[in-house]
Scaffold this motif. Sequence first.
Motif, PDB file in Angstrom:
ATOM      1  N   LEU A 297      34.791  20.582  38.745  1.00  0.00           N
ATOM      2  CA  LEU A 297      34.702  22.020  38.928  1.00  0.00           C
ATOM      3  C   LEU A 297      35.570  22.413  40.117  1.00  0.00           C
ATOM      4  O   LEU A 297      35.221  22.169  41.269  1.00  0.00           O
ATOM      5  N   ASP A 298      36.731  22.995  39.846  1.00  0.00           N
ATOM      6  CA  ASP A 298      37.640  23.432  40.898  1.00  0.00           C
ATOM      7  C   ASP A 298      38.291  24.736  40.468  1.00  0.00           C
ATOM      8  O   ASP A 298      37.982  25.310  39.416  1.00  0.00           O
ATOM      9  N   ASP A 299      39.219  25.223  41.297  1.00  0.00           N
ATOM     10  CA  ASP A 299      39.883  26.490  40.998  1.00  0.00           C
ATOM     11  C   ASP A 299      40.622  26.425  39.667  1.00  0.00           C
ATOM     12  O   ASP A 299      40.617  27.391  38.880  1.00  0.00           O
ATOM     13  N   HIS A 300      41.270  25.297  39.402  1.00  0.00           N
ATOM     14  CA  HIS A 300      42.047  25.177  38.169  1.00  0.00           C
ATOM     15  C   HIS A 300      41.147  25.312  36.943  1.00  0.00           C
ATOM     16  O   HIS A 300      41.480  26.039  35.999  1.00  0.00           O
ATOM     17  N   MET A 301      39.989  24.634  36.957  1.00  0.00           N
ATOM     18  CA  MET A 301      39.098  24.726  35.809  1.00  0.00           C
ATOM     19  C   MET A 301      38.558  26.143  35.655  1.00  0.00           C
ATOM     20  O   MET A 301      38.473  26.682  34.534  1.00  0.00           O
ATOM     21  N   ALA A 302      38.189  26.776  36.767  1.00  0.00           N
ATOM     22  CA  ALA A 302      37.646  28.130  36.694  1.00  0.00           C
ATOM     23  C   ALA A 302      38.675  29.099  36.123  1.00  0.00           C
ATOM     24  O   ALA A 302      38.358  29.930  35.259  1.00  0.00           O
ATOM     25  N   LYS A 303      39.921  28.991  36.563  1.00  0.00           N
ATOM     26  CA  LYS A 303      40.963  29.878  36.037  1.00  0.00           C
ATOM     27  C   LYS A 303      41.259  29.583  34.567  1.00  0.00           C
ATOM     28  O   LYS A 303      41.520  30.501  33.787  1.00  0.00           O
ATOM     29  N   THR A 304      41.207  28.293  34.220  1.00  0.00           N
ATOM     30  CA  THR A 304      41.447  27.934  32.820  1.00  0.00           C
ATOM     31  C   THR A 304      40.366  28.512  31.911  1.00  0.00           C
ATOM     32  O   THR A 304      40.657  28.992  30.810  1.00  0.00           O
ATOM     33  N   LEU A 305      39.118  28.500  32.371  1.00  0.00           N
ATOM     34  CA  LEU A 305      38.034  29.064  31.583  1.00  0.00           C
ATOM     35  C   LEU A 305      38.253  30.552  31.321  1.00  0.00           C
ATOM     36  O   LEU A 305      37.935  31.058  30.235  1.00  0.00           O
ATOM     37  N   VAL A 306      38.798  31.248  32.311  1.00  0.00           N
ATOM     38  CA  VAL A 306      39.093  32.668  32.121  1.00  0.00           C
ATOM     39  C   VAL A 306      40.175  32.849  31.063  1.00  0.00           C
ATOM     40  O   VAL A 306      40.061  33.690  30.157  1.00  0.00           O
TER      41      VAL A 306
ATOM     42  N   ILE B 251      32.047  31.276  42.002  1.00  0.00           N
ATOM     43  CA  ILE B 251      32.186  31.142  40.557  1.00  0.00           C
ATOM     44  C   ILE B 251      32.436  32.495  39.912  1.00  0.00           C
ATOM     45  O   ILE B 251      33.292  32.646  39.039  1.00  0.00           O
ATOM     46  N   SER B 252      31.728  33.505  40.364  1.00  0.00           N
ATOM     47  CA  SER B 252      31.835  34.820  39.733  1.00  0.00           C
ATOM     48  C   SER B 252      33.204  35.448  39.918  1.00  0.00           C
ATOM     49  O   SER B 252      33.664  36.217  39.070  1.00  0.00           O
ATOM     50  N   GLN B 253      33.888  35.135  41.024  1.00  0.00           N
ATOM     51  CA  GLN B 253      35.197  35.758  41.233  1.00  0.00           C
ATOM     52  C   GLN B 253      36.200  35.319  40.174  1.00  0.00           C
ATOM     53  O   GLN B 253      37.176  36.024  39.904  1.00  0.00           O
ATOM     54  N   TYR B 254      35.982  34.163  39.565  1.00  0.00           N
ATOM     55  CA  TYR B 254      36.862  33.710  38.486  1.00  0.00           C
ATOM     56  C   TYR B 254      36.291  34.054  37.115  1.00  0.00           C
ATOM     57  O   TYR B 254      36.987  34.548  36.240  1.00  0.00           O
ATOM     58  N   LEU B 255      35.000  33.785  36.941  1.00  0.00           N
ATOM     59  CA  LEU B 255      34.409  33.937  35.618  1.00  0.00           C
ATOM     60  C   LEU B 255      33.938  35.358  35.346  1.00  0.00           C
ATOM     61  O   LEU B 255      33.642  35.709  34.217  1.00  0.00           O
ATOM     62  N   GLN B 256      33.814  36.161  36.413  1.00  0.00           N
ATOM     63  CA  GLN B 256      33.414  37.559  36.272  1.00  0.00           C
ATOM     64  C   GLN B 256      32.087  37.683  35.529  1.00  0.00           C
ATOM     65  O   GLN B 256      31.925  38.469  34.601  1.00  0.00           O
TER      66      GLN B 256
END
Length: 502
Positions: free
Chosen positions: A52-61, A104-109
């Motif tokens: 769980l890192d920035d790359h995964m969070a952005k990829t999920l978006v 988490i919310s800042q990426y996944l909203q």
Amino acid sequence: MKQHLPVLPADIWECVASFLSLWELLPLISVNRALYNIVLDMKYREIHWDKLDDHMAKTLVRLRTPSVARRVRRLHIRAWFIEYLIRKEAFTPHSYVMSSKRWISQYLQLPPRITPSTGGKSSSAGNILESMTRAVRLMTHVTEYSFEWCDLSPTPEILQFLSAARTTFGVSLRKLVLHAQLGNFATLLTTVDFENLEELELFLDHDHSVGAHCADLLRGCIAPFVNHFRRTLTSLLISSASNVDVVPLLDALQEVPHLHKLVGRFAFDTVHLSDPGGLVKILRTNTDTLSNVELGWSSAAASKSDSDADHQPVPVLSTWADFSAEVVADPLVLANLTSFKLPCLSTFDATLRCLRRSADMLTSLYLVDHFLGDQELTDLVGVFSHRPFDAGLQTLSPGLQSLGLVLTPTSVAVISDREEMGYPTRYLGGRSYPDWALSNLGIWEKRFIDTAHTVPKELKVMQHLARCIPGLQTFKGEPKSEGKVCRAWLEEVLVLEVVPID
């Protein structure tokens, strides 16, 4: 006057892109639609969810967009971080949980669910799972799916995610890879029923499970799962590092009519593979279709129950000799192969007897855990000496274009020192083979590392052999006179790898 650039077909742009890396292509994404699609295909073709890192969070978006999600072809998941989040949140003050949730919310909203009043301690992990589930439901073209259970608790959210993958990948999936401890397979296998599966890889991870119920799981759960796909499977891998005896699983497997590749990694001893007859049966019943076989050892520590904790451990005996004897005794086993990788059997002569069964067809051969002496190397080459010699280096393989040898220090010294007229030097000295198709040569001294790194003595041996073979262009894949990596690997490879197995 505005000039219009000629419109090239998409396959031309694909050819151009094949010479560039993803990072070189990224700035070109806006040049035209063809490059836009090529870049997105390359970027999202293979997705790894293992931390769980920035790359995964952005990829999920990004994967919330159907046009992006449908570009995914291979999905690999090691979901240990979900269990980690759950456990960490359970012992973390609410203020820290709130800051983690905001990250988490800042990426996944996603709307915040954790508040001091509600005390929802696993919502962060739940939000990640929710986003993963939503993304998976849009991945309608996945052909390869790999999932590692990683001690996850079978919560409703986990099972919902796995069921979403089963539903979405049901038609498109061709390759399935599962890692889990034996006790988790019963739950895991209920979520992976696919229609057109061609490749199946099962890894039984380290555990401490022993008892009759384990035999029931192997015989009544995993074996029927494999047999369910027997009509479509072309490749099967079974690797066990579990502490159980895998004999019930191997005995219960049925013939696979179209099986071309079989990989087996087991601890060949009386605790973990007490009777290798089941493995020999698999090789025999599928001999007509099998062309690629890889066998090797896995590591599994013998378990010890509380009742015998104060007693001397029971000796664990190897069953490799039993396996070797059954293989040699059955002339149908290990015939018709084009690719073969295994540790040497109980004797080198037994290994040669099995190799002769496929001597007309073998193009790729790996022998591990045994260093070849000069006479053994001569005998091994002699297995293939009946092949035609006038169309290239066909004494070893039809159209052989790449050869790798791992030699003992004595052999290397004999070859590299012209004053010591050992067998290889006497045989090759003064000869020339201008018609050989061999273009790549690799020599390793009592080691095998699949890189271009070369020590001086190995280079000296390769240079000596290159004088006999004018067509040689690369050493270990690199141009002889340059340091750049040569990417022009050719298709047919025969490698004699003689190294200790891990």
